[in-house]
Design a protein around this motif. Sequence first.
Motif, PDB file in Angstrom:
ATOM      1  N   ASP A 174       0.831  -1.208   0.000  1.00 26.45           N
ATOM      2  CA  ASP A 174       0.000   0.000   0.000  1.00 26.45           C
ATOM      3  C   ASP A 174       0.868   1.262   0.000  1.00 26.45           C
TER       4      ASP A 174
ATOM      5  N   ALA B   4      -3.759   1.616  -3.143  1.00 23.86           N
ATOM      6  CA  ALA B   4      -4.881   0.999  -3.868  1.00 23.86           C
ATOM      7  C   ALA B   4      -5.710   2.021  -4.630  1.00 23.86           C
ATOM      8  N   ARG B   5      -5.666   3.312  -4.183  1.00 18.36           N
ATOM      9  CA  ARG B   5      -6.492   4.314  -4.878  1.00 18.36           C
ATOM     10  C   ARG B   5      -6.056   4.501  -6.333  1.00 18.36           C
TER      11      ARG B   5
ATOM     12  N   LEU C 151      -5.159   1.809  -8.244  1.00 16.29           N
ATOM     13  CA  LEU C 151      -5.156   0.489  -8.890  1.00 16.29           C
ATOM     14  C   LEU C 151      -6.260   0.299  -9.911  1.00 16.29           C
ATOM     15  N   ASN C 152      -6.933   1.379 -10.280  1.00 17.26           N
ATOM     16  CA  ASN C 152      -7.956   1.220 -11.303  1.00 17.26           C
ATOM     17  C   ASN C 152      -7.354   1.326 -12.705  1.00 17.26           C
ATOM     18  N   THR C 153      -6.037   1.170 -12.789  1.00 26.37           N
ATOM     19  CA  THR C 153      -5.393   1.111 -14.103  1.00 26.37           C
ATOM     20  C   THR C 153      -4.274   0.075 -14.072  1.00 26.37           C
ATOM     21  N   ILE C 154      -3.903  -0.442 -15.241  1.00 24.39           N
ATOM     22  CA  ILE C 154      -2.729  -1.305 -15.299  1.00 24.39           C
ATOM     23  C   ILE C 154      -1.661  -0.666 -16.176  1.00 24.39           C
TER      24      ILE C 154
ATOM     25  N   GLU D 150       1.490   5.270 -15.696  1.00 25.42           N
ATOM     26  CA  GLU D 150       0.602   5.929 -14.730  1.00 25.42           C
ATOM     27  C   GLU D 150       0.896   5.458 -13.310  1.00 25.42           C
TER      28      GLU D 150
ATOM     29  N   SER E 220      -1.121  -8.850  -3.000  1.00 23.58           N
ATOM     30  CA  SER E 220      -0.467  -9.611  -4.068  1.00 23.58           C
ATOM     31  C   SER E 220      -0.272  -8.756  -5.304  1.00 23.58           C
ATOM     32  N   ARG E 221      -0.630  -7.457  -5.221  1.00 25.78           N
ATOM     33  CA  ARG E 221      -0.633  -6.620  -6.422  1.00 25.78           C
ATOM     34  C   ARG E 221       0.745  -6.593  -7.104  1.00 25.78           C
ATOM     35  N   GLU E 222       0.744  -7.066  -8.335  1.00 23.62           N
ATOM     36  CA  GLU E 222       1.962  -7.074  -9.128  1.00 23.62           C
ATOM     37  C   GLU E 222       2.304  -5.659  -9.564  1.00 23.62           C
ATOM     38  N   HIS E 223       1.299  -4.771  -9.440  1.00 20.15           N
ATOM     39  CA  HIS E 223       1.496  -3.364  -9.720  1.00 20.15           C
ATOM     40  C   HIS E 223       2.657  -2.813  -8.883  1.00 20.15           C
TER      41      HIS E 223
ATOM     42  N   LEU F  49       5.942  -3.787 -10.560  1.00 19.49           N
ATOM     43  CA  LEU F  49       5.786  -3.201 -11.894  1.00 19.49           C
ATOM     44  C   LEU F  49       6.024  -1.689 -11.873  1.00 19.49           C
TER      45      LEU F  49
END
Lengths: 162, 420
Positions: free
Chosen positions: A15, A20-21, A23-26, A30, A64-67, A70
């Motif tokens: 976080d 997370a705010r 995470l609405n994009t991949i 960005e 687990s976010r790979e973001h 990345l």
Amino acid sequence: MKGKCWKFGDHVDTDQIIPARYLNTINAAELAAHCMEDADAGFAKKVKQGDIIVGGDNFGCGSSREHAPLCIKAAGVSCVLANSFARIFFRNAINIGLPILECPEAVAAIKEGDEVEVDLEKGSVKHLGTGKVYNTTPFPKELREIIAAGGLMNYVKTVAAK
Amino acid sequence: MGMTITEKIIAAHCGRERVKPGEFVYANVDIALGNDITAPLAIQEFEAAGLKRVFDPERIALIPDHFTPNKDIKSAQQCQVLRRFAHAHGLKHYYDAGRCGVEHAFLPEQGIVVPGDLVIGADSHTCTYGALGAFATGVGSTDLAAVMATGKVWLRVPSSLKFNYNGAMPKWIGGKDLVLLAIGKIGVDGARYQSMEICGEAIEFLNMDERLALCNMAIEAGAKNGIIAPDQTTVDYEENRAQRPFKKYASDPNAAYTKTYDFDVSNLEPLVALPHLPENVKPVRECKDIRIDQVVIGSCTNGRITDLRTAAQILDGRKVAPSVRLIVIPATQEIYLQAMREGLLEIFVNAEAVVSTPTCGPCLGGHMGILAEGERALSTTNRNFVGRMGHPKSEVYLCNPAVAAASAITGHITHPDEVL
Ligand code: SF4
């Protein structure tokens, strides 16, 4: 890999790495604009191509976010050093090809702004200020195969899928 | 030397008699899971690699739950990626808004994951299903993409830690308190790379909702998985649920553990985890002067019917403190319906709570109740990291549903005994 170090503490969670705010994009670019935002708000602006992130214990804990790996990669960071990595972050970094290394001795010696040179194959970190070299155990064979293939998807295409 | 339940399940899924901790294996996956945050990235990887077919359309579950019902255009686009992929590949387990709920409540409830399974989920709380006696672990999106293509995952066999809970469970104590007790003891990386095996007489008396809450937070101790061996409670739970035949595994008496922890729960008080790590655990009475702005009851940890019943029991006939917003989120459609039938939703609304459709929502600071700068939330969720529920300068305290409900009434962190 050679770069300037940015130091962070223990338990830097996903976080803080990418809230997370966002995470609405991949879209990697960005995401990179918010890299490490909740740990160091100005980081994405300050970091230069090739710089190195140095964390303490359990770097990348949480989701687990790979973001997370990345956005670090997309921000231009060449490598992450830490005392230890959280399990899923470790997997994700290997799978997407973000170089990481667990090397507590080097981490203890490195101060913010120091320059180091990392050799992943040998598993060594050279402190360019003091000239001291810190060695660690290289990754096991199975992981080096995934890294050598250029990440898990390439590995899947060449080996596991046959 | 015998094997642990985790080692047995992994061995069975790579066609081996036995596996040892530290070994690398490629294991067959029973169910692979993705959500509206992680699956779009996996789908992008899958398609970029030129892959055309999934390994088995019946064994991939895609659940849009984090930003759903879509909170903005970007999240709507993300969900569209899932929907299109699910339809293109004829996925059996794709459930759109109104038909699912929070993934880790939904999959066990619907019998999509069953005891003995090896489950890989692109979500860290996939470890929840260990409560059924399955090996379930969280991975990232690339892992999910690879599993969707091959049905296999690379795993390093974890060593196991044993957590023995003895004594009778006191009032107001649930699975949440038991896991917070362990995390407070071993820290947020105390089980890193390892399996947490949960057992003891206190566990035998826990219903499945409490067990799911317990295993849900294994990841908060850094664990690869949490697991409870199936017993009669498990078998009863699976009756009329399990969509596939299931298998019960148990550890051998001479299995090896890196360490065993023994806890006596008979005098345990409800616990609270203070910001900004789940390991900052204190008994509720030591937190009683802490004022709160918002209370959230829901999530894959504590949004199940047992949790809502507990909260309703405390809120019945009372009102939420004027200074507090209470948000209640049943974790799935089935739980929502059950809560409606039992009159629980009416109790919440009469108490002046917000009752939301199933979603992750505020748990990850997504939507449905975000915190402003300086605000403080008490929540039945699982993470209290910096900025987790909103502004980076807001705070999250974690607790069980009884403490959450009692505190919503008083406006500060409160032991349920003080209200009821
Ligand atoms: S409820 Fe919270 S912890 Fe659970 S899956 Fe959703 S965002 Fe993650």
